[in-house]
Design an enzyme around this catalytic site. Sequence first.
Site, PDB file in Angstrom:
ATOM      1  N   LYS A 171       0.847  -1.059   0.017  1.00 38.85           N
ATOM      2  CA  LYS A 171      -0.088   0.015   0.112  1.00 38.85           C
ATOM      3  C   LYS A 171       0.853   1.242   0.084  1.00 38.85           C
ATOM      4  CE  LYS A 171      -1.803   3.097   1.819  1.00 38.85           C
ATOM      5  NZ  LYS A 171      -1.773   4.567   1.396  1.00 38.85           N
ATOM      6  N   GLU A 246       9.938   1.852  10.188  1.00 42.07           N
ATOM      7  CA  GLU A 246      11.056   2.965   9.894  1.00 42.07           C
ATOM      8  C   GLU A 246      10.394   4.337  10.050  1.00 42.07           C
ATOM      9  OE1 GLU A 246      14.076   2.436   9.014  1.00 42.07           O
ATOM     10  OE2 GLU A 246      14.148   0.244   8.435  1.00 42.07           O
ATOM     11  N   CYS A 280      13.629  11.450   6.221  1.00 42.19           N
ATOM     12  CA  CYS A 280      13.502  10.844   7.624  1.00 42.19           C
ATOM     13  C   CYS A 280      14.879  11.138   8.418  1.00 42.19           C
ATOM     14  CB  CYS A 280      13.256   9.218   7.571  1.00 42.19           C
ATOM     15  SG  CYS A 280      14.003   8.243   6.538  1.00 42.19           S
ATOM     16  N   GLU A 379      10.208  16.931  14.713  1.00 48.44           N
ATOM     17  CA  GLU A 379      10.685  16.682  13.214  1.00 48.44           C
ATOM     18  C   GLU A 379       9.687  17.523  12.375  1.00 48.44           C
ATOM     19  OE1 GLU A 379       9.317  13.046  11.222  1.00 48.44           O
ATOM     20  OE2 GLU A 379      11.330  12.827  10.278  1.00 48.44           O
TER      21      GLU A 379
HETATM   22  P1  NAD Z   1       2.266   8.751   7.210  1.00 49.91           P
HETATM   23  O1  NAD Z   1       2.710   8.026   8.593  1.00 49.91           O
HETATM   24  O2  NAD Z   1       1.186   9.829   7.409  1.00 49.91           O
HETATM   25  O3  NAD Z   1       1.800   7.616   6.025  1.00 49.91           O
HETATM   26  C1  NAD Z   1       2.735   6.675   5.696  1.00 49.91           C
HETATM   27  C2  NAD Z   1       1.871   5.720   5.045  1.00 49.91           C
HETATM   28  O4  NAD Z   1       1.086   5.207   6.055  1.00 49.91           O
HETATM   29  C3  NAD Z   1       1.001   6.390   3.922  1.00 49.91           C
HETATM   30  O5  NAD Z   1       0.838   5.124   2.900  1.00 49.91           O
HETATM   31  C4  NAD Z   1      -0.324   6.260   4.353  1.00 49.91           C
HETATM   32  O6  NAD Z   1      -1.539   6.161   3.665  1.00 49.91           O
HETATM   33  C5  NAD Z   1      -0.481   5.235   5.644  1.00 49.91           C
HETATM   34  N1  NAD Z   1      -1.406   5.060   6.725  1.00 49.91           N
HETATM   35  C6  NAD Z   1      -1.838   6.296   6.882  1.00 49.91           C
HETATM   36  N2  NAD Z   1      -2.768   5.829   8.292  1.00 49.91           N
HETATM   37  C7  NAD Z   1      -2.531   4.734   8.279  1.00 49.91           C
HETATM   38  C8  NAD Z   1      -3.337   3.632   8.840  1.00 49.91           C
HETATM   39  N3  NAD Z   1      -4.119   3.962   9.962  1.00 49.91           N
HETATM   40  N4  NAD Z   1      -2.971   2.300   8.868  1.00 49.91           N
HETATM   41  C9  NAD Z   1      -2.321   1.934   7.971  1.00 49.91           C
HETATM   42  N5  NAD Z   1      -1.649   2.855   7.244  1.00 49.91           N
HETATM   43  C10 NAD Z   1      -2.112   3.970   7.230  1.00 49.91           C
HETATM   44  O7  NAD Z   1       3.843   9.312   6.849  1.00 49.91           O
HETATM   45  P2  NAD Z   1       3.914  10.185   5.560  1.00 49.91           P
HETATM   46  O8  NAD Z   1       3.327  11.815   5.990  1.00 49.91           O
HETATM   47  O9  NAD Z   1       3.645   9.553   4.124  1.00 49.91           O
HETATM   48  O10 NAD Z   1       5.613  10.372   5.663  1.00 49.91           O
HETATM   49  C11 NAD Z   1       6.150  11.202   6.447  1.00 49.91           C
HETATM   50  C12 NAD Z   1       6.801  10.518   7.724  1.00 49.91           C
HETATM   51  O11 NAD Z   1       7.673   9.305   7.243  1.00 49.91           O
HETATM   52  C13 NAD Z   1       7.783  11.215   8.297  1.00 49.91           C
HETATM   53  O12 NAD Z   1       7.481  10.997   9.711  1.00 49.91           O
HETATM   54  C14 NAD Z   1       9.151  10.630   8.068  1.00 49.91           C
HETATM   55  O13 NAD Z   1      10.290  10.942   8.873  1.00 49.91           O
HETATM   56  C15 NAD Z   1       8.849   9.354   7.814  1.00 49.91           C
HETATM   57  N6  NAD Z   1       9.783   8.450   7.166  1.00 49.91           N
HETATM   58  C16 NAD Z   1      10.560   7.684   7.571  1.00 49.91           C
HETATM   59  C17 NAD Z   1      11.457   7.063   6.897  1.00 49.91           C
HETATM   60  C18 NAD Z   1      12.708   5.974   7.534  1.00 49.91           C
HETATM   61  O14 NAD Z   1      12.929   5.365   6.884  1.00 49.91           O
HETATM   62  N7  NAD Z   1      12.789   6.096   8.804  1.00 49.91           N
HETATM   63  C19 NAD Z   1      11.439   7.187   5.616  1.00 49.91           C
HETATM   64  C20 NAD Z   1      10.515   7.986   4.905  1.00 49.91           C
HETATM   65  C21 NAD Z   1       9.631   8.677   5.819  1.00 49.91           C
END
Ligand code: NAD
Length: 478
Positions: A171, A246, A280, A379
């Site tokens: 997803k 992650e 991230c 962040e």
């Molecule tokens: P997010 O957590 O909002 O969304 C991530 C994914 O989760 C999306 O595909 C979203 O549709 C899905 N999602 C949302 N609600 C959900 C639920 N209830 N159940 C299951 N899936 C759900 O994050 P974002 O805004 O897309 O990305 C930004 C964040 O990601 C930042 O905090 C960043 O630091 C982190 N990030 C971490 C890494 C790493 O490797 N550590 C890499 C990239 C991004």
Amino acid sequence: MAKLFINGQWVAATRGETLPVIDPSTGEVFDELARGTAADIDLAVAAARAALNGPWGKLTATDRGRILLKMSALILARSEELAQLEARDTGKPISQARNDITVAARYCEFYGGAADKVHGVQVPYLNDFHVVVLREPYGVTAHILPWNYPAQMFGRSVVPALAMGNAAVLKPSEDACLSPLAFCAIAKEAGLPDGALNVVTGLGEEAGAALTAHRDIDFVTFTGSPEVGTMVQQAAAVRTLKVVLELGGKSPQIVFDDADLERAVGFVLKAITQNGGQTCSAGSRLLVQRGVYDKFVAMVAERFAQSAAGTPAMDRDCGPLINAAQKARVEGFIRQARESGIPVLAQGQVASGVHPGGYYVAPTLFGPVPRDHRLACEEVFGPVLAAIPFDTEEDAIALANATDYGLIAAVWTRDGGRQTRVARRMKCGQVYINCYGAGGGVELPFGGVKKSGHGREKGFMALEEFCTVKTVVQYFGQ
Ligand code: NAD
């Protein structure tokens, strides 16, 4: 592309609904996505399960590897087309998008080559006993990805799972998922059996939540925010599934008095402007020893003042942010820091000629930022850098470890003993010494501690995350 990829076929969402795809550099809709829901997740998980019991499950590790190697070659052959797609979908500068596609191909090459090199072991035990430890795929793996690096994330999350013989259901983010969909077509062309890879686009609270709560998945890997990561872990805990998380970061760049400042300054700028700071492992805290604080911060400020956000084609330091909400969030951090009286040391430009509807934010350097201000602890996920002075090595270590996060850190010093002392005391998953590689290379194990998550992706070790171990004890006496 308003289709899902399930069981090797392109299909519309069961409910027939779609979501808009918005170009972040204009704010305008340019495509649509299928809005997958729980019913589509059911189909995808069933297809993955069937693949494990069908042709995919019967392939040798070598043949799985060959498919991934072919994917790598196909991605490289179409790299320009894929880079243009990635740049349009995410808004990132075209040279960064090109790099991301090359890295995605490299993941396929690395894990394709490694697929038949993960070996079990034979354990010496009692006489007349033969003991082997097998490495086996978990089964159906669920992958939930964010929007910041869709192509790279596909390579880093889905590819090692396939290398180990799992069947994946992905997803991707509703904000950027065109390259993972393009990779499905490439996987099919490379000969990946139907059902080994399934992609259901849609909203997190619909398709994402349905996937993590599904009764027939065996493993979950999630990359995204700590808030959603916690929800994913809770959903997986109901079935005691293994979870790799992650999550975010607030990574420090620690610059000591004796550092090579000329070398450090370029890395410091890039570590926070790359991908508009939506990384991230962005280097979002600049910790500088007091003896060189004024001098080094002035050097960084000069670079910031010359930096700019522009369209993908302009290929400047960064592009727009991903969406209106992210722009508002980052501008909120900037506004609040200004209202708190924190000096703005430098601000870059938004390049002239960009579309007024794009989600641009100019790179901004604040300092000195009080240690307890939210800009020093939380962040931002935007091109905003917080400079903070420190006094001693001990002070630097305490300050670097003082946030809830622990993803990566950089140490800038010519003192070899100090390099090792500080690196060893960092509470995080990667440390760079006199360099910085946000996220690092394909070969380097990556992941966090504390609120940055747990488990490791990238590198050979990631393959151990994507398989389970079975000990077989055989009595062969008479
Ligand atoms: P997010 O957590 O909002 O969304 C991530 C994914 O989760 C999306 O595909 C979203 O549709 C899905 N999602 C949302 N609600 C959900 C639920 N209830 N159940 C299951 N899936 C759900 O994050 P974002 O805004 O897309 O990305 C930004 C964040 O990601 C930042 O905090 C960043 O630091 C982190 N990030 C971490 C890494 C790493 O490797 N550590 C890499 C990239 C991004």
